[in-house]
Design a protein around this motif. Structure first.
Motif, PDB file in Angstrom:
ATOM      1  N   UNK A   1      -1.226   7.501  -1.295  1.00 14.76           N
ATOM      2  CA  UNK A   1      -2.013   6.613  -2.154  1.00 14.76           C
ATOM      3  C   UNK A   1      -1.573   6.771  -3.609  1.00 14.76           C
ATOM      4  N   UNK A   2      -1.586   5.664  -4.317  1.00 15.37           N
ATOM      5  CA  UNK A   2      -1.237   5.646  -5.736  1.00 15.37           C
ATOM      6  C   UNK A   2      -2.525   5.537  -6.525  1.00 15.37           C
ATOM      7  N   UNK A   3      -2.635   6.317  -7.569  1.00 19.56           N
ATOM      8  CA  UNK A   3      -3.819   6.263  -8.410  1.00 19.56           C
ATOM      9  C   UNK A   3      -3.562   6.950  -9.727  1.00 19.56           C
ATOM     10  N   UNK A   4      -4.618   7.083 -10.501  1.00 12.13           N
ATOM     11  CA  UNK A   4      -4.501   7.725 -11.807  1.00 12.13           C
ATOM     12  C   UNK A   4      -4.149   9.195 -11.635  1.00 12.13           C
TER      13      UNK A   4
ATOM     14  N   UNK B   1       0.843  -1.196   0.000  1.00 12.75           N
ATOM     15  CA  UNK B   1       0.000   0.000   0.000  1.00 12.75           C
ATOM     16  C   UNK B   1       0.876   1.243   0.000  1.00 12.75           C
ATOM     17  N   UNK B   2       0.562   2.140  -0.856  1.00 12.04           N
ATOM     18  CA  UNK B   2       1.257   3.418  -0.876  1.00 12.04           C
ATOM     19  C   UNK B   2       2.436   3.490  -1.830  1.00 12.04           C
ATOM     20  N   UNK B   3       2.761   4.708  -2.149  1.00 16.42           N
ATOM     21  CA  UNK B   3       3.865   5.039  -3.037  1.00 16.42           C
ATOM     22  C   UNK B   3       5.195   4.703  -2.356  1.00 16.42           C
ATOM     23  N   UNK B   4       6.136   4.064  -3.064  1.00 16.24           N
ATOM     24  CA  UNK B   4       7.429   3.771  -2.438  1.00 16.24           C
ATOM     25  C   UNK B   4       8.278   5.021  -2.200  1.00 16.24           C
TER      26      UNK B   4
ATOM     27  N   UNK C   1      12.853  -0.830 -11.679  1.00 15.56           N
ATOM     28  CA  UNK C   1      14.178  -0.701 -11.091  1.00 15.56           C
ATOM     29  C   UNK C   1      14.799  -2.094 -11.078  1.00 15.56           C
ATOM     30  N   UNK C   2      16.058  -2.213 -11.465  1.00 16.11           N
ATOM     31  CA  UNK C   2      16.724  -3.510 -11.415  1.00 16.11           C
ATOM     32  C   UNK C   2      17.476  -3.616 -10.093  1.00 16.11           C
ATOM     33  N   UNK C   3      17.045  -4.563  -9.290  1.00 17.49           N
ATOM     34  CA  UNK C   3      17.731  -4.877  -8.034  1.00 17.49           C
ATOM     35  C   UNK C   3      18.833  -5.858  -8.399  1.00 17.49           C
ATOM     36  N   UNK C   4      19.994  -5.311  -8.663  1.00 12.40           N
ATOM     37  CA  UNK C   4      21.096  -6.079  -9.250  1.00 12.40           C
ATOM     38  C   UNK C   4      21.578  -7.270  -8.425  1.00 12.40           C
ATOM     39  N   UNK C   5      21.684  -7.171  -7.082  1.00  7.17           N
ATOM     40  CA  UNK C   5      22.174  -8.344  -6.338  1.00  7.17           C
ATOM     41  C   UNK C   5      21.334  -9.603  -6.573  1.00  7.17           C
ATOM     42  N   UNK C   6      20.053  -9.429  -6.874  1.00  8.76           N
ATOM     43  CA  UNK C   6      19.160 -10.565  -7.109  1.00  8.76           C
ATOM     44  C   UNK C   6      18.780 -10.724  -8.579  1.00  8.76           C
ATOM     45  N   UNK C   7      19.139  -9.743  -9.412  1.00  5.88           N
ATOM     46  CA  UNK C   7      18.780  -9.797 -10.823  1.00  5.88           C
ATOM     47  C   UNK C   7      17.286  -9.698 -11.051  1.00  5.88           C
ATOM     48  N   UNK C   8      16.618  -8.899 -10.230  1.00  5.55           N
ATOM     49  CA  UNK C   8      15.161  -8.791 -10.284  1.00  5.55           C
ATOM     50  C   UNK C   8      14.752  -7.421 -10.825  1.00  5.55           C
ATOM     51  N   UNK C   9      13.898  -7.441 -11.833  1.00  4.32           N
ATOM     52  CA  UNK C   9      13.290  -6.210 -12.315  1.00  4.32           C
ATOM     53  C   UNK C   9      12.063  -5.968 -11.447  1.00  4.32           C
ATOM     54  N   UNK C  10      12.088  -4.907 -10.665  1.00  2.00           N
ATOM     55  CA  UNK C  10      10.974  -4.592  -9.763  1.00  2.00           C
ATOM     56  C   UNK C  10      10.139  -3.489 -10.397  1.00  2.00           C
ATOM     57  N   UNK C  11       8.895  -3.801 -10.672  1.00  2.00           N
ATOM     58  CA  UNK C  11       7.965  -2.816 -11.202  1.00  2.00           C
ATOM     59  C   UNK C  11       7.215  -2.161 -10.064  1.00  2.00           C
ATOM     60  N   UNK C  12       6.864  -0.882 -10.240  1.00  2.00           N
ATOM     61  CA  UNK C  12       6.152  -0.163  -9.185  1.00  2.00           C
ATOM     62  C   UNK C  12       5.417   1.030  -9.758  1.00  2.00           C
ATOM     63  N   UNK C  13       4.433   1.496  -9.012  1.00  2.00           N
ATOM     64  CA  UNK C  13       3.678   2.699  -9.363  1.00  2.00           C
ATOM     65  C   UNK C  13       4.032   3.806  -8.390  1.00  2.00           C
ATOM     66  N   UNK C  14       4.024   5.034  -8.895  1.00  2.00           N
ATOM     67  CA  UNK C  14       4.260   6.203  -8.048  1.00  2.00           C
ATOM     68  C   UNK C  14       2.990   7.029  -7.926  1.00  2.00           C
ATOM     69  N   UNK C  15       2.886   7.759  -6.833  1.00  2.00           N
ATOM     70  CA  UNK C  15       1.794   8.713  -6.677  1.00  2.00           C
ATOM     71  C   UNK C  15       2.057   9.890  -7.627  1.00  2.00           C
ATOM     72  N   UNK C  16       1.064  10.724  -7.785  1.00  2.00           N
ATOM     73  CA  UNK C  16       1.188  11.857  -8.700  1.00  2.00           C
ATOM     74  C   UNK C  16       2.321  12.797  -8.305  1.00  2.00           C
ATOM     75  N   UNK C  17       2.434  13.094  -7.021  1.00  2.00           N
ATOM     76  CA  UNK C  17       3.470  14.031  -6.568  1.00  2.00           C
ATOM     77  C   UNK C  17       4.876  13.509  -6.865  1.00  2.00           C
TER      78      UNK C  17
END
Length: 116
Positions: free
Chosen positions: A43-46, A35-38, A60-76
């Motif tokens: 709150x994250x929304x349109x 829940x919430x913007x990282x 964002x690529x978390x290189x130590x694990x080789x993971x592409x992490x997708x995420x949403x940001x709030x408007x601000x």
């Protein structure tokens, strides 16, 4: 299509592009759903972008694990990242560091929960 489904489909495309660009350095993908913007916890929304309702989907690529992490940001936070990118492209800001740390912690919690 539901916005979350659209985000997951877009992340799959981003993963394919990251694999093509970075090869074996990118091994998997994960979508941040806490829940919430990282960046700030709001709150994250349109949001409006060029007159259209949009979501700020990022990765964002978390290189130590080789993971592409997708995420949403709030408007601000999305507007801050966009503005910073226009002023100084490819330069990370303190907000980027905050977002990355929040994502890393959330991913580590996720991995730990799988072991439980």
């Amino acid at each position: 299509m539901h916005p979350e489904d659209q985000a997951h489909a877009a992340l799959a495309k981003m993963f394919a592009l990251a694999k093509a660009q970075f090869g074996s350095a990118v091994k998997s993908q994960w979508f941040y759903v806490d829940n919430g913007c990282p960046g700030c916890g709001r709150a994250v929304g349109a949001m409006k972008f060029k007159g259209e309702d949009t979501l700020s989907l990022n990765a964002f690529i978390y290189r130590p694990r080789g993971v592409l992490i997708g995420y949403l940001l709030c408007e601000r936070c999305a507007k801050q990242v966009l503005a910073a990118g226009q002023r100084k492209p490819a330069v990370e800001t303190p907000l980027h560091a905050t977002i990355e740390q929040a994502l890393i912690k959330a991913y580590q919690r996720y991995i730990t929960s799988l072991d439980a």
